[in-house]
Design an enzyme around this catalytic site. Structure first.
Site, PDB file in Angstrom:
ATOM      1  N   ASP A 102      25.698  28.142  14.582  1.00  0.00           N
ATOM      2  CA  ASP A 102      24.667  27.288  14.000  1.00  0.00           C
ATOM      3  C   ASP A 102      24.556  25.964  14.754  1.00  0.00           C
ATOM      4  OD1 ASP A 102      22.680  26.591  12.250  1.00  0.00           O
ATOM      5  OD2 ASP A 102      24.028  25.931  10.657  1.00  0.00           O
ATOM      6  N   ASN A 136      15.287  34.587  10.191  1.00  0.00           N
ATOM      7  CA  ASN A 136      14.821  33.966  11.434  1.00  0.00           C
ATOM      8  C   ASN A 136      13.446  34.461  11.873  1.00  0.00           C
ATOM      9  OD1 ASN A 136      18.165  33.820  12.892  1.00  0.00           O
ATOM     10  ND2 ASN A 136      17.060  32.313  11.653  1.00  0.00           N
TER      11      ASN A 136
END
Length: 308
Positions: free
Chosen positions: A37, A85
């Site tokens: 991340d 995503n």
């Protein structure tokens, strides 16, 4: 001159700290899962394009695989692209797909991947991915299928809830078709219907970027095994070997804590049962003796003569 000396001092200090951590590591997890991340936030912090953050993040991924090979970690699962995503900006999404395609082919052809015996697999709803990415997956899996020293699972179009839901639906369909009795549904019944890829439970989850959550990642393999978790603030492109070694140290501390807890429970069991059962219980407890603090170990040896 002065700035150069400070920079050199920092590098030496970093190298010394890394070496110290390496010496402290006495055992490593078999399976590490990583939530990479912070690529976009890293790019914003540096004032560069988002694509640059993803590119530098891919370099960190390559370094991570080298560290895992050095530490003899047997399985790594990378959270590369979640089902959520797909909601990102189309231009960014296409760049990620390009990068994934490129890295899969590069890894599949890299000499060090073949020398290290790395088996590459993609897990997730891969049919949702563009053709070029699916072709790269087939290429990487085909080129490395014969290896088993280090399993590399790349989670693409992955969602943990979707994985469990799919397995539950398959179990229900088997029951409905009469191929499976509800009374015969076991852990193995579910596991054989999960995504093909992970070969063992997750021991350690690492997440970079500051968030302290596991984001629906490998719930069956990680949460079911009560995996250790390590959250750190560096964005993924900033993640260093010292950070990884600190994560492994967290795993080791947790394992030691669990061994101590189990040993204490066994000791309580021995003290609670009838005297006639002590010989059997002593043999069980002997397996946990070394995990007890020294004072309790000495008391145990004196009470039950467990030590050799």
């Amino acid at each position: 001159m002065y700035t150069t000396m400070i920079s050199r001092g920092k590098r030496l200090g970093y190298a010394a700290y890394e070496r110290l951590l390496e010496l402290e590591v006495s055992g490593t997890p078999d399976h590490v899962a990583v939530i990479q991340d912070g690529n976009r936030r890293y790019a914003r912090k540096r004032g560069t394009e988002t694509q640059e953050g993803h590119r530098e993040g891919a370099e960190t991924t390559e370094a991570l695989l080298n560290w895992c090979d050095e530490l003899d970690i047997r399985e790594v699962t990378l959270y590369a692209f979640s089902t959520e995503n797909f909601n990102r900006d189309p231009e960014e999404r296409e760049h990620i797909f390009d990068l994934v395609e490129q890295k899969l082919r590069t890894f599949a052809d890299a000499d060090r991947v073949h020398e290290a015996g790395v088996c590459i697999r993609a897990i997730g709803e891969t049919e949702m991915l563009p053709d070029r990415v699916r072709d790269a997956i087939d290429y990487a899996e085909g080129r490395t299928a014969q290896y088993d020293h280090l399993n590399l699972n790349v989670a693409l179009a992955y969602g943990g809830r979707a994985e469990l839901l799919g397995a539950a639906r398959e179990v229900a369909a088997s029951v409905d078709a009469g191929d499976l009795d509800p009374a015969d549904v076991t852990v193995e019944s579910v596991e054989e219907r999960l995504y093909e890829g992970p070969t063992r439970d997750v021991d350690l989850i690492v997440r970079t970027g500051g968030d302290e959550r596991t984001s629906n990642f490998l719930p069956w393999h990680a949460n079911g095994n009560e995996a250790a978790t390590f959250f750190c603030t560096p964005y993924w492109p900033e993640f260093r070997k010292v950070d990884f070694l600190r994560a492994i140290r967290t795993y080791e501390n947790r394992e030691q804590s669990w061994r101590t807890t189990r040993a204490k429970r066994s000791l309580a069991l021995v003290r609670a049962i009838e005297q006639s059962e002590v010989p059997t219980a002593k043999r069980i407890l002997g397996r946990f003796r070394d995990a007890l603090p020294s004072a309790e170990r000495e008391q145990l040896d004196e009470e039950y003569e467990i030590a050799d």
